[in-house]
Structures are given as C-alpha cells and as structure tokens.
Scaffold this motif. Structure first.
Motif, PDB file in Angstrom:
ATOM      1  N   ALA B  78       0.823  -1.207   0.000  1.00 50.76           N
ATOM      2  CA  ALA B  78       0.000   0.000   0.000  1.00 50.76           C
ATOM      3  C   ALA B  78       0.862   1.265   0.000  1.00 50.76           C
ATOM      4  CB  ALA B  78      -0.911   0.003   1.216  1.00 50.76           C
ATOM      5  N   THR B  79       0.412   2.258  -0.743  1.00 49.50           N
ATOM      6  CA  THR B  79       1.059   3.568  -0.747  1.00 49.50           C
ATOM      7  C   THR B  79       0.051   4.613  -0.292  1.00 49.50           C
ATOM      8  OG1 THR B  79       0.427   4.224  -2.990  1.00 49.50           O
ATOM      9  CG2 THR B  79       2.397   2.817  -2.768  1.00 49.50           C
ATOM     10  N   LEU B  80       0.532   5.813  -0.027  1.00 52.04           N
ATOM     11  CA  LEU B  80      -0.353   6.880   0.422  1.00 52.04           C
ATOM     12  C   LEU B  80      -1.448   7.151  -0.609  1.00 52.04           C
ATOM     13  CD1 LEU B  80       2.261   9.383   1.915  1.00 52.04           C
ATOM     14  CD2 LEU B  80       0.938   7.619   3.100  1.00 52.04           C
ATOM     15  N   ARG B  81      -1.123   6.941  -1.894  1.00 52.31           N
ATOM     16  CA  ARG B  81      -2.097   7.181  -2.955  1.00 52.31           C
ATOM     17  C   ARG B  81      -3.212   6.142  -2.986  1.00 52.31           C
ATOM     18  NH1 ARG B  81       1.950   7.893  -7.935  1.00 52.31           N
ATOM     19  NH2 ARG B  81       2.985   6.275  -6.731  1.00 52.31           N
ATOM     20  N   ASP B  82      -3.076   5.082  -2.195  1.00 57.40           N
ATOM     21  CA  ASP B  82      -4.141   4.079  -2.114  1.00 57.40           C
ATOM     22  C   ASP B  82      -5.216   4.472  -1.108  1.00 57.40           C
ATOM     23  OD1 ASP B  82      -1.672   1.503  -2.541  1.00 57.40           O
ATOM     24  OD2 ASP B  82      -3.058   2.316  -4.048  1.00 57.40           O
ATOM     25  N   THR B  83      -5.021   5.565  -0.397  1.00 58.64           N
ATOM     26  CA  THR B  83      -6.053   6.056   0.517  1.00 58.64           C
ATOM     27  C   THR B  83      -7.294   6.424  -0.289  1.00 58.64           C
ATOM     28  OG1 THR B  83      -4.507   6.851   2.185  1.00 58.64           O
ATOM     29  CG2 THR B  83      -6.673   7.913   2.108  1.00 58.64           C
ATOM     30  N   ALA B  84      -8.404   5.738   0.004  1.00 57.70           N
ATOM     31  CA  ALA B  84      -9.623   5.891  -0.789  1.00 57.70           C
ATOM     32  C   ALA B  84     -10.746   5.104  -0.128  1.00 57.70           C
ATOM     33  CB  ALA B  84      -9.411   5.368  -2.218  1.00 57.70           C
ATOM     34  N   VAL B  85     -11.954   5.257  -0.662  1.00 56.98           N
ATOM     35  CA  VAL B  85     -13.073   4.397  -0.275  1.00 56.98           C
ATOM     36  C   VAL B  85     -13.125   3.236  -1.258  1.00 56.98           C
ATOM     37  CG1 VAL B  85     -15.562   4.216   0.075  1.00 56.98           C
ATOM     38  CG2 VAL B  85     -14.359   6.331   0.693  1.00 56.98           C
ATOM     39  N   TYR B  86     -13.156   2.026  -0.730  1.00 60.51           N
ATOM     40  CA  TYR B  86     -13.157   0.826  -1.560  1.00 60.51           C
ATOM     41  C   TYR B  86     -14.543   0.181  -1.502  1.00 60.51           C
ATOM     42  CZ  TYR B  86      -8.161   1.231  -2.119  1.00 60.51           C
ATOM     43  OH  TYR B  86      -6.905   1.688  -2.471  1.00 60.51           O
ATOM     44  N   TYR B  87     -15.081  -0.101  -2.663  1.00 55.68           N
ATOM     45  CA  TYR B  87     -16.416  -0.680  -2.771  1.00 55.68           C
ATOM     46  C   TYR B  87     -16.345  -2.095  -3.323  1.00 55.68           C
ATOM     47  CZ  TYR B  87     -18.134   4.171  -2.477  1.00 55.68           C
ATOM     48  OH  TYR B  87     -18.422   5.453  -2.078  1.00 55.68           O
ATOM     49  N   CYS B  88     -17.027  -2.987  -2.655  1.00 55.16           N
ATOM     50  CA  CYS B  88     -17.176  -4.368  -3.100  1.00 55.16           C
ATOM     51  C   CYS B  88     -18.594  -4.498  -3.653  1.00 55.16           C
ATOM     52  CB  CYS B  88     -16.966  -5.306  -1.909  1.00 55.16           C
ATOM     53  SG  CYS B  88     -17.392  -7.021  -2.178  1.00 55.16           S
ATOM     54  N   ILE B  89     -18.734  -4.995  -4.859  1.00 52.06           N
ATOM     55  CA  ILE B  89     -20.035  -5.027  -5.543  1.00 52.06           C
ATOM     56  C   ILE B  89     -20.262  -6.404  -6.121  1.00 52.06           C
ATOM     57  CG2 ILE B  89     -21.350  -4.072  -7.471  1.00 52.06           C
ATOM     58  CD1 ILE B  89     -19.554  -1.533  -7.169  1.00 52.06           C
ATOM     59  N   ALA B  90     -21.482  -6.919  -5.932  1.00 51.25           N
ATOM     60  CA  ALA B  90     -21.884  -8.170  -6.574  1.00 51.25           C
ATOM     61  C   ALA B  90     -22.698  -7.806  -7.808  1.00 51.25           C
ATOM     62  CB  ALA B  90     -22.708  -9.028  -5.626  1.00 51.25           C
TER      63      ALA B  90
END
Lengths: 110, 112
Positions: B78-90
């Motif tokens: 992980a890098t600082l640029r990976d800071t985000a909201v992550y969505y899991c979708i079916a």
C-alpha cells in the motif's frame, strides 16, 4: 483511448430551477449510466441508456430524465430542483460490463 | 443483486499489505464480485473482478472463498495514494441491466 468527460465540473442552482448535465462516453462504449452520490454515501443508480433508450431505472422520480445521442454521449436533466438534489452526479460508460466513470459534476442547490 | 457488507474503515502502514474483506453471503451463481475505489471527489475507479477463481492484476489480488460467500481484496504494497473508499459489488452479468450497487464501502487510510 479517451476517458469519460463530464461537464460542467461544478454548478450552483436555485431550488425550482432545471439543470442539464453532460457526459461524453469512452470511445467504443455504447451504454451510459448515471449515478447520484450524496455526501458520505456511495453512488446510487439513477438510470441507464442503451441505443438511445432508457433500459433501466433506479428509485428516482420522473423529474430525473435523460437522453443518449447517436455518438453515445448523454445528458441528465433534472427539473424542479430540490435542496436534496445537491450531490455529485457521476456518469459511467460501459461495454460488456467494463465500466469507466467520469469525475462527476458537483451540483449545489440553494 | 446480492448485498455486500464491508467494514466502515481500515488503516494500513505504507509499504504493508492492505487486506480489505467483503461479505456477500447471498451471492448467486451469475454474480461476479467487483471492486472499485474512489479517491476523494473523483469518479470510482475499477480495480479487479472475479467469479470463482482468485484473480491478480497490476493493482491488486482478489481472493474469493470456495463457497463464494466472502472475498478479500489485497493491495500488496500500500502507498499513500491508495487512501480511498473501496467498494465491493456483486454484479449480475446475466442481467441485461448492469447496474452497480454501491454500499458505503470501506474507507482505507494508508499512513506513513
């Protein structure tokens, strides 16, 4: 390849007014969908267009309407704006379940 | 489409692996697991998707349990640029309507 372009990036409207948001699809994508994202929430599906016809709609009232043009670009129209319509509006173009999103239009209704 | 459940927030040290879990206990046979992320005030960005098998691309790895009721997105370094909201979708790819159902996602914060 070009990405998805949305315009304008920001705008402010008064309650009761009408607004049109625009979206240019990624090259080769024939389907466009629109999403509304309120602050702190995930994007909510508004509707989808394929071959210039609406072929699916989320839980949004009829004052949310759209168009898709022969070049696959699209418009989202919202009539009789309400304060709760303030949100980030996202456009996604797709081909065979490959979705590309634009950066969105930030709409503020005052 | 099946609903997914994710933790509200997670954090991770820069350079370490970030493992983001997702539960999708009602997933059907036609539904793929997709992951997107959204960096502040930008549009969602596709990361990876899978049906049954584990998948890997240049961004991440996706591990799906054998019963397909849960999955884990792995960002290996992980890098600082990976800071985000992550969505899991079916996503039901057997449906003509490819609507993406976004929940609230997981806010991943990568710290130095």
């Amino acid at each position: 390849e070009t990405g998805v372009t949305q315009s304008p990036t920001h705008l402010i409207k008064t309650r009761g007014q009408q607004v049109t948001l625009r979206c240019s699809s990624q090259s080769g994508h024939n389907t466009v969908s629109w999403y509304q994202q309120a602050l702190g929430q995930g994007p909510q599906f508004i509707f989808q267009y394929y071959r210039e016809e609406e072929n699916g709609r989320g839980n949004f009232p009829p004052r949310f309407s759209g168009l898709q043009f022969p070049n696959y670009s699209s418009e989202l129209n919202v009539n009789a704006l309400e304060l709760d319509d303030s949100a980030l509006y996202l456009c996604a173009s797709s081909l065979a379940f490959s979705y590309t999103f634009g950066s969105g239009t930030r709409l503020t209704v005052v | 489409d099946a609903k997914t459940t994710q933790p509200t927030s997670m954090d991770c040290a820069e350079g370490r692996a970030a493992n983001l879990p997702c539960n999708h206990s009602t997933i059907s046979g036609n539904e793929y697991v997709y992951w997107y992320r959204q960096i502040h005030s930008q549009g969602p960005q596709y990361i990876i998707h899978g049906l049954k098998n584990n998948e890997t691309n240049e961004m991440a790895s996706l591990i799906i349990t054998e019963d397909r009721k849960s999955s884990t997105l792995i960002l290996p370094h992980a890098t600082l640029r990976d800071t985000a909201v992550y969505y899991c979708i079916a996503l039901d790819r057997g449906s003509t309507l490819g609507r993406l159902y976004f929940g609230r996602g997981t806010q991943l914060t990568v710290w130095p």
